[in-house]
Design a protein around this motif. Structure first.
Motif, PDB file in Angstrom:
ATOM      1  N   UNK A  80      73.852 -25.986 -35.246  1.00 52.56           N
ATOM      2  CA  UNK A  80      74.423 -24.758 -34.683  1.00 52.56           C
ATOM      3  C   UNK A  80      74.676 -23.813 -35.853  1.00 52.56           C
ATOM      4  N   UNK A  81      74.080 -22.632 -35.815  1.00 54.04           N
ATOM      5  CA  UNK A  81      74.196 -21.713 -36.943  1.00 54.04           C
ATOM      6  C   UNK A  81      74.373 -20.281 -36.460  1.00 54.04           C
ATOM      7  N   UNK A  82      75.187 -19.488 -37.168  1.00 53.98           N
ATOM      8  CA  UNK A  82      75.340 -18.074 -36.807  1.00 53.98           C
ATOM      9  C   UNK A  82      74.160 -17.212 -37.249  1.00 53.98           C
ATOM     10  N   UNK A  83      73.195 -17.784 -37.957  1.00 50.37           N
ATOM     11  CA  UNK A  83      72.043 -17.015 -38.420  1.00 50.37           C
ATOM     12  C   UNK A  83      71.121 -16.692 -37.245  1.00 50.37           C
ATOM     13  N   UNK A 113      70.461 -22.537 -32.163  1.00 56.41           N
ATOM     14  CA  UNK A 113      70.823 -23.933 -31.901  1.00 56.41           C
ATOM     15  C   UNK A 113      69.529 -24.740 -31.798  1.00 56.41           C
ATOM     16  N   UNK A 114      69.549 -25.976 -32.288  1.00 49.19           N
ATOM     17  CA  UNK A 114      68.347 -26.814 -32.233  1.00 49.19           C
ATOM     18  C   UNK A 114      68.716 -28.262 -32.502  1.00 49.19           C
ATOM     19  N   UNK A 115      67.854 -29.142 -32.040  1.00 45.63           N
ATOM     20  CA  UNK A 115      67.959 -30.564 -32.387  1.00 45.63           C
ATOM     21  C   UNK A 115      67.056 -30.784 -33.601  1.00 45.63           C
ATOM     22  N   UNK A 116      67.617 -31.362 -34.655  1.00 46.20           N
ATOM     23  CA  UNK A 116      66.922 -31.512 -35.925  1.00 46.20           C
ATOM     24  C   UNK A 116      66.585 -32.982 -36.164  1.00 46.20           C
ATOM     25  N   UNK A 146      67.418 -19.419 -29.437  1.00 44.15           N
ATOM     26  CA  UNK A 146      67.673 -18.303 -30.344  1.00 44.15           C
ATOM     27  C   UNK A 146      68.358 -17.164 -29.603  1.00 44.15           C
ATOM     28  N   UNK A 147      69.297 -16.506 -30.256  1.00 45.51           N
ATOM     29  CA  UNK A 147      69.940 -15.316 -29.680  1.00 45.51           C
ATOM     30  C   UNK A 147      70.458 -14.458 -30.818  1.00 45.51           C
ATOM     31  N   UNK A 192      56.082 -39.798 -40.167  1.00 49.72           N
ATOM     32  CA  UNK A 192      57.290 -39.034 -39.852  1.00 49.72           C
ATOM     33  C   UNK A 192      58.377 -39.191 -40.903  1.00 49.72           C
ATOM     34  N   UNK A 193      58.217 -40.169 -41.792  1.00 49.63           N
ATOM     35  CA  UNK A 193      59.203 -40.349 -42.862  1.00 49.63           C
ATOM     36  C   UNK A 193      59.150 -39.250 -43.911  1.00 49.63           C
ATOM     37  N   UNK A 194      58.238 -38.313 -43.742  1.00 54.23           N
ATOM     38  CA  UNK A 194      58.136 -37.196 -44.680  1.00 54.23           C
ATOM     39  C   UNK A 194      58.363 -35.844 -43.997  1.00 54.23           C
ATOM     40  N   UNK A 195      58.678 -35.855 -42.702  1.00 54.90           N
ATOM     41  CA  UNK A 195      58.761 -34.603 -41.938  1.00 54.90           C
ATOM     42  C   UNK A 195      60.197 -34.250 -41.555  1.00 54.90           C
ATOM     43  N   UNK A 196      60.457 -32.936 -41.521  1.00 50.52           N
ATOM     44  CA  UNK A 196      61.721 -32.382 -41.025  1.00 50.52           C
ATOM     45  C   UNK A 196      61.332 -31.321 -40.000  1.00 50.52           C
ATOM     46  N   UNK A 197      61.809 -31.458 -38.761  1.00 54.69           N
ATOM     47  CA  UNK A 197      61.393 -30.511 -37.730  1.00 54.69           C
ATOM     48  C   UNK A 197      62.503 -30.263 -36.707  1.00 54.69           C
ATOM     49  N   UNK A 198      62.252 -29.270 -35.834  1.00 60.86           N
ATOM     50  CA  UNK A 198      63.247 -28.864 -34.844  1.00 60.86           C
ATOM     51  C   UNK A 198      62.657 -28.920 -33.441  1.00 60.86           C
TER      52      UNK A 198
END
Length: 520
Positions: free
Chosen positions: A323-326, A310-313, A304-305, A293-299
């Motif tokens: 939190x992103x407006x995208x 929004x997500x936990x990273x 989504x809307x 897991x020291x090499x992973x980035x996930x959500x």
């Protein structure tokens, strides 16, 4: 947060390059003839365009893919060029013509060495920057733009090079190609160093990689977004296309390779033993069972809307709330790639997440125009089957009304994707309007025929050749609650018909007609 080294106190300006010698310019570049007696000569600014030559300049004459620059040696000399660096390969005709003219230096494999030549001239500016290169079929512009804007919010100076232009992210100069030519690229990097920038964020296309435009750019990090069908008119096959992307990750001095593991080719890159950089693996799902897991980035806990996401990273540098407006699942992937690219350098994810909260999408990338009294117009650059599908799916998940899709296909480009675009538009939207994109020198009717061959039910398809009329028609017929995707050109403010570049902006047209609907 781990900060990158600050730029050196030496401030580089364009004037400081006038004193470079021929010996310095040709460092690690071998010429075809003896030039020892000229090594102390001063060298003027480099250019690939003989029309831009001023007295004392240096004309670099490469045998390009479309035009042979050696045809313009005489023009460059007449315009005042003091020195010509010319391609030696297959050049008997030109060498016979110019004989022993000592203003011309012949270099073999010059096209592959222009990046190094320019890097020598501008004193290797990428060595003073943290350069992040982004490649992939879709998402290059969004990721490179988000990287630059996030760094700006973190009070770093970051230059941007890509589809949107080159220069400071808030003051971009237009550029003809996604990846600038090798000389322009090094010039902009030198300007970045001179302005005190610590970072540069670059789109590097498969064409740019294959043509060695960034060969002498020292990248700190390379980011892979995805690989789907595009540019087969150039590469010939998906295998060749993928191999071009792979080349970006092979240099021994690359420190970080950020890879989208939700993409099949990305998973192949992750297993590639010839990539020596540290690999950071990104997924919108969960890491592969048993992985480090020291090499992973996930959500996780993704919401989504049409208002944003929004997500936990989770990352090796900490976890937090995004939190992103995208909008759209594909933008979650883009954001994770950005987080990984910046986290791998700054070693702290929380400032990055905080900055991203206020970073908007790149111009013409799922850009929304409208209000509750009008249909929602969404302008996007999607011009491949995969990108169009992802854009329509992002809208479909949340649109309460009908989805309209306006698209065309570029002329003189990959014809095989045209029917594929039609199938995607038909499957994921309720109404389709086919129009022109950049037809260039190809007849619009021929492009239309290729697109129409992909439709199964043409009763919901309308053809309107005028792009402005197509947009206006959709917005007038659509109802509040409907969404109108205007796909293919995004931020572009022109349309190429024949050899003419005419002013046309999807954003301007959409804003005009949405305003008219609001005023009714």
């Amino acid at each position: 947060m781990e900060l990158p080294p600050q730029p050196s106190e030496k401030v580089i300006t364009m004037d400081s390059f006038t004193s470079i010698t021929l010996a310095e310019l040709l460092t690690n570049i071998s010429s075809e003839q003896e030039v020892a007696d000229r090594m102390s000569l001063s060298v003027g600014p480099l250019t690939l365009d003989s029309r831009q030559i001023k007295s004392g300049d240096t004309f670099v004459a490469i045998a390009g893919y479309q035009t042979d620059g050696r045809k313009f040696i005489e023009s460059a000399l007449n315009n005042g060029a003091a020195l010509i660096i010319a391609e030696a390969d297959e050049s008997d005709e030109y060498r016979e013509k110019y004989g022993e003219d000592n203003r011309i230096i012949w270099v073999k494999n010059l096209r592959q060495q222009v990046s190094l030549l320019a890097s020598n001239y501008y004193q290797h500016p990428s060595h003073s920057l943290k350069a992040i290169g982004v490649t992939g079929t879709n998402g290059k512009t969004s990721c490179s733009y988000l990287i630059a804007k996030t760094l700006q919010r973190l009070h770093f100076e970051c230059y941007l090079l890509g589809t949107l232009g080159v220069g400071q992210s808030s003051n971009l100069e237009s550029c003809e190609n996604t990846t600038a030519d090798a000389i322009t690229m090094q010039r902009v990097l030198a300007q970045a160093v001179g302005a005190g920038a610590q970072f540069v964020s670059m789109e590097i296309s498969s064409h740019g990689i294959d043509q060695d435009r960034a060969a002498a750019v020292k990248l700190n990090s390379a980011v892979f977004t995805n690989l789907t069908r595009d540019h087969l008119d150039y590469h010939g096959s998906m295998e060749n296309y993928g191999e071009a992307k792979r080349k970006l990750f092979l240099p021994d001095n690359l420190k970080n390779a950020v890879i989208n593991m939700d993409d099949r080719f990305g998973r192949k890159l992750a297993k590639d033993d010839e990539i020596s950089a540290t690999k950071w693996l990104v997924t919108t799902k969960l890491p592969t069972s048993g992985s480090n897991l020291n090499r992973w980035i996930w959500a996780e806990d993704v919401v989504l809307s049409l208002e944003g996401l929004h997500a936990k990273i989770y990352t090796p540098w900490g976890s937090g709330k995004l939190d992103s407006p995208l909008i759209g699942q594909f933008n979650l992937t883009n954001l994770l790639l950005v987080i990984a690219a910046l986290g791998s350098i700054l070693k702290d994810v929380n400032p990055v997440l905080l900055a991203l909260k206020n970073v908007r999408s790149a111009p013409g990338r799922m850009q929304k125009i409208g209000n509750k009294h009008t249909p929602l117009a969404i302008v996007d650059y999607a011009h491949t089957p995969d990108a169009l599908e992802k854009s329509l799916m992002a809208i479909r998940e949340h649109c309460v009304g009908m989805i309209w899709c306006i698209f065309g296909c570029g002329g003189d480009r990959d014809q095989g994707k045209r029917p594929l675009m039609a199938r995607v538009a038909e499957k994921f939207s309720n109404r389709v309007i086919v129009t022109t994109d950049n037809p260039r020198t190809e007849p619009a009717e021929k492009i239309k025929e290729d697109i129409y061959s992909g439709f199964r039910k043409i009763n919901k398809v309308t053809y309107i050749e005028s792009r402005e009329e197509a947009i206006a028609t959709a917005l007038k017929k659509a109802n509040p609650g409907d969404a109108v995707l205007i796909a293919g050109k995004g931020h572009e403010d022109y349309q190429i018909i024949g050899n003419e570049k005419l002013h046309l902006s999807d954003l301007e047209i959409a804003e005009k007609h949405i305003k008219e609907l609001s005023d009714d």
